[in-house]
Design an enzyme around this catalytic site. Structure first.
Site, short mmCIF file in Angstrom:
data_model
loop_
_atom_site.label_atom_id
_atom_site.label_comp_id
_atom_site.label_asym_id
_atom_site.label_seq_id
_atom_site.Cartn_x
_atom_site.Cartn_y
_atom_site.Cartn_z
N GLN A 30 10.90 -11.44 8.20
CA GLN A 30 10.41 -11.90 6.89
C GLN A 30 11.28 -13.03 6.34
O GLN A 30 10.77 -13.94 5.68
CB GLN A 30 10.31 -10.72 5.93
N HIS A 72 24.04 -0.27 -2.66
CA HIS A 72 23.05 0.72 -3.10
C HIS A 72 23.13 1.89 -2.11
O HIS A 72 22.35 2.01 -1.18
CB HIS A 72 21.65 0.10 -3.10
N ALA A 130 0.83 -1.22 0.00
CA ALA A 130 0.00 0.00 0.00
C ALA A 130 0.86 1.26 0.00
O ALA A 130 0.32 2.37 0.00
CB ALA A 130 -0.93 0.00 1.22
N GLY A 131 2.17 1.10 -0.01
CA GLY A 131 3.05 2.27 0.00
C GLY A 131 3.24 2.85 -1.39
O GLY A 131 2.61 2.41 -2.36
N ILE A 142 5.88 2.81 -3.55
CA ILE A 142 6.41 1.90 -4.58
C ILE A 142 5.38 0.81 -4.87
O ILE A 142 5.12 0.48 -6.03
CB ILE A 142 7.75 1.27 -4.13
N ASP A 173 19.75 1.99 -10.03
CA ASP A 173 21.01 2.70 -10.30
C ASP A 173 21.49 2.39 -11.72
O ASP A 173 21.96 3.28 -12.45
CB ASP A 173 22.07 2.28 -9.28
N ARG A 195 13.98 6.98 3.54
CA ARG A 195 14.69 8.11 4.16
C ARG A 195 14.04 9.42 3.74
O ARG A 195 13.31 9.48 2.74
CB ARG A 195 16.17 8.10 3.77
N ARG A 216 20.94 6.35 3.35
CA ARG A 216 20.11 5.14 3.43
C ARG A 216 20.49 4.30 4.66
O ARG A 216 19.65 3.67 5.28
CB ARG A 216 20.23 4.31 2.16
P1 NAD Z 1 6.32 4.07 1.81
O1 NAD Z 1 6.48 4.60 3.18
O2 NAD Z 1 5.50 4.82 0.82
O3 NAD Z 1 5.72 2.60 1.86
C1 NAD Z 1 6.24 1.62 2.70
C2 NAD Z 1 5.08 0.66 3.02
O4 NAD Z 1 5.65 -0.41 3.73
C3 NAD Z 1 4.01 1.28 3.90
O5 NAD Z 1 2.74 1.08 3.30
C4 NAD Z 1 4.15 0.51 5.22
O6 NAD Z 1 2.88 0.33 5.86
C5 NAD Z 1 4.73 -0.80 4.73
N1 NAD Z 1 5.46 -1.55 5.76
C6 NAD Z 1 6.29 -1.09 6.74
N2 NAD Z 1 6.74 -2.11 7.48
C7 NAD Z 1 6.24 -3.25 6.94
C8 NAD Z 1 6.34 -4.62 7.27
N3 NAD Z 1 7.04 -5.05 8.32
N4 NAD Z 1 5.67 -5.52 6.49
C9 NAD Z 1 4.95 -5.12 5.44
N5 NAD Z 1 4.79 -3.82 5.09
C10 NAD Z 1 5.43 -2.90 5.84
O7 NAD Z 1 7.80 3.80 1.24
P2 NAD Z 1 8.25 3.56 -0.28
O8 NAD Z 1 8.49 4.88 -0.93
O9 NAD Z 1 7.31 2.60 -0.91
O10 NAD Z 1 9.69 2.91 -0.04
C11 NAD Z 1 9.82 1.64 0.56
C12 NAD Z 1 11.29 1.30 0.77
O11 NAD Z 1 11.96 1.17 -0.48
C13 NAD Z 1 12.08 2.34 1.56
O12 NAD Z 1 12.95 1.70 2.48
C14 NAD Z 1 12.88 3.06 0.48
O13 NAD Z 1 14.03 3.67 0.99
C15 NAD Z 1 13.21 1.88 -0.43
N6 NAD Z 1 13.61 2.19 -1.80
C16 NAD Z 1 14.61 1.43 -2.35
C17 NAD Z 1 15.02 1.65 -3.65
C18 NAD Z 1 16.12 0.81 -4.28
O14 NAD Z 1 16.56 1.17 -5.39
N7 NAD Z 1 16.61 -0.25 -3.67
C19 NAD Z 1 14.40 2.64 -4.41
C20 NAD Z 1 13.40 3.42 -3.83
C21 NAD Z 1 13.02 3.17 -2.50
C1 LMR Z 2 16.68 5.59 -4.44
O1 LMR Z 2 17.81 5.29 -4.84
O2 LMR Z 2 15.94 6.40 -5.06
C2 LMR Z 2 16.13 4.94 -3.19
O3 LMR Z 2 17.11 4.14 -2.58
C3 LMR Z 2 15.54 5.93 -2.24
C4 LMR Z 2 16.59 6.75 -1.56
O4 LMR Z 2 16.54 6.84 -0.33
O5 LMR Z 2 17.45 7.33 -2.23
#
Ligand code: NAD
Ligand code: LMR
Length: 326
Positions: free
Chosen positions: A112, A187, A13-14, A16, A159, A92, A98
């Site tokens: 998990q 990352h 529901a977030g 992404i 990336d 963040r 990060r």
């Molecule tokens: P967001 O806050 O919009 O959504 C996160 C969702 O996760 C929320 O709906 C929350 O309720 C849910 N959540 C939290 N804890 C949980 C759990 N234990 N089990 C199940 N659901 C849970 O955040 P977002 O923008 O969707 O980002 C999510 C993550 O992805 C962040 O840590 C962000 O930094 C990371 N991210 C990584 C990359 C990458 O390239 N690796 C890119 C973008 C974001």
């Molecule tokens: C990104 O690369 O966009 C994600 O990891 C989110 C962030 O915190 O930069």
């Protein structure tokens, strides 16, 4: 028709999650011949929002979407799943790195990992997106002793795609004209986006761009792109992150293109001298659902020192979460 593939998305529901689940249901991840069942896992506070996502999925009438399960119970969320996409974690905000998320997010991946170990299909493939993604993947795998650690990956495809986009802009070509891009390392800010082996329309990249441009502009731009987006949007990347998840899983499941590779963070097997106890981004090729690290690439002294810096950072992250590694 083929049997449906089960895909679990945590944090569905977030931001992404909302950009991702519709792409999977439409066939973007596994192709137009492959039905899917979505298992959407959230926390109790987000179950109401998740019920709205479910309604919208139903309202799309996707022919490939054979079932939707919504739950806040990991033992249900991961049951029988073939692909586990671990997005649910805190993002963040401005001014943070990060790795500042590590203490808040790390425990999620221990829980998990255990649930995946106990309930997922034995050949489950896992991609960790929630940050710090590489170390979270290490934690999840360490808590799943009955599975092969190579079933656990972290996402550096965003990336990689950012790097393709920037190089295409600079060379006035299409991303499809560029091959052999690599993101090495974590990352994070220490990642090493590396174009030395890239080809543009089959020709060496340095026929078209200079080493100075790569070092002074390209590398820092990719390293800081996540922060650049947070600065502009006030929120971290979401649609591009979801797109990168689609690419990561698509290529892992269906294979990479001939004569090219992609970047995936995987358990180091010691390749390029990297500690076997970290999850490190490498150039990989994929075939028949398996990935292989590309071997034998030449690295100059600067590149070796960049890889080392990222490895050192991953080791220090590992030390912080050592108690979560059984
Ligand atoms: P967001 O806050 O919009 O959504 C996160 C969702 O996760 C929320 O709906 C929350 O309720 C849910 N959540 C939290 N804890 C949980 C759990 N234990 N089990 C199940 N659901 C849970 O955040 P977002 O923008 O969707 O980002 C999510 C993550 O992805 C962040 O840590 C962000 O930094 C990371 N991210 C990584 C990359 C990458 O390239 N690796 C890119 C973008 C974001
Ligand atoms: C990104 O690369 O966009 C994600 O990891 C989110 C962030 O915190 O930069």
């Amino acid at each position: 028709m083929k049997p449906a593939v089960k895909v679990t998305i945590t944090g569905a529901a977030g931001h992404i999650g909302y950009a991702l689940v519709f792409r999977i249901a439409s066939g973007a991840m596994f192709g137009q011949e492959q039905p899917v069942i979505l298992r959407l896992l959230e926390i109790p506070q987000s179950m109401s929002a998740l019920s709205g996502v479910r309604m919208e999925l139903e309202d799309c009438a996707f022919p490939l979407l054979h079932d939707i399960v919504t739950t806040d119970d990991p033992t249900i969320g991961f049951r029988g799943t073939n692909y586990a996409i671990l997005v649910g974690a805190k993002p963040r905000s401005k001014g943070m790195e990060r790795k500042d998320l590590i203490t808040e997010n790390a425990k999620i991946f221990a829980t998990q990992g255990r649930a995946i170990n106990d309930f997922a299909a034995r050949d489950v493939r896992v991609v960790v997106v929630g940050n710090p993604a590489n170390t979270n993947a290490l934690i999840a795998a360490a808590n799943a002793p009955d599975l092969d650690r190579n079933q656990f990956t972290a996402m550096t495809r965003l990336d990689h795609n950012r790097a393709l986009g920037q190089l295409a802009n600079k060379t006035n070509t299409l991303v499809s004209d560029i091959s052999r891009m690599t993101i090495w390392g974590n990352h994070s800010l220490t990642q090493y986006p590396h174009i030395n082996h890239c080809q543009v329309n089959g020709q060496p990249v340095f026929d078209q761009v200079s080493h100075d441009w790569a070092i002074d502009h390209f590398i820092p731009r990719i390293q800081r792109r996540g922060a650049e987006i947070i600065e502009a949007r006030g929120l971290s990347s979401a649609a591009s992150a979801a797109d990168a998840v689609v690419d990561h899983v698509h290529d892992w499941a269906l294979g990479t293109k001939d004569d090219d590779w992609v970047s995936m963070s995987v358990h180091s097997d010691g390749s390029y001298g990297i500690d076997e106890g970290v999850v490190f981004s490498y150039p990989v090729t994929c075939k028949d659902g398996q990935y292989e690290i590309v071997q034998g690439l030449e690295l100059d002294d600067l590149s070796v020192s960049r890889l080392k810096a990222s490895e050192d950072e991953l080791r220090s992250e590992r030390a912080i979460i050592a108690e979560l590694l059984p």
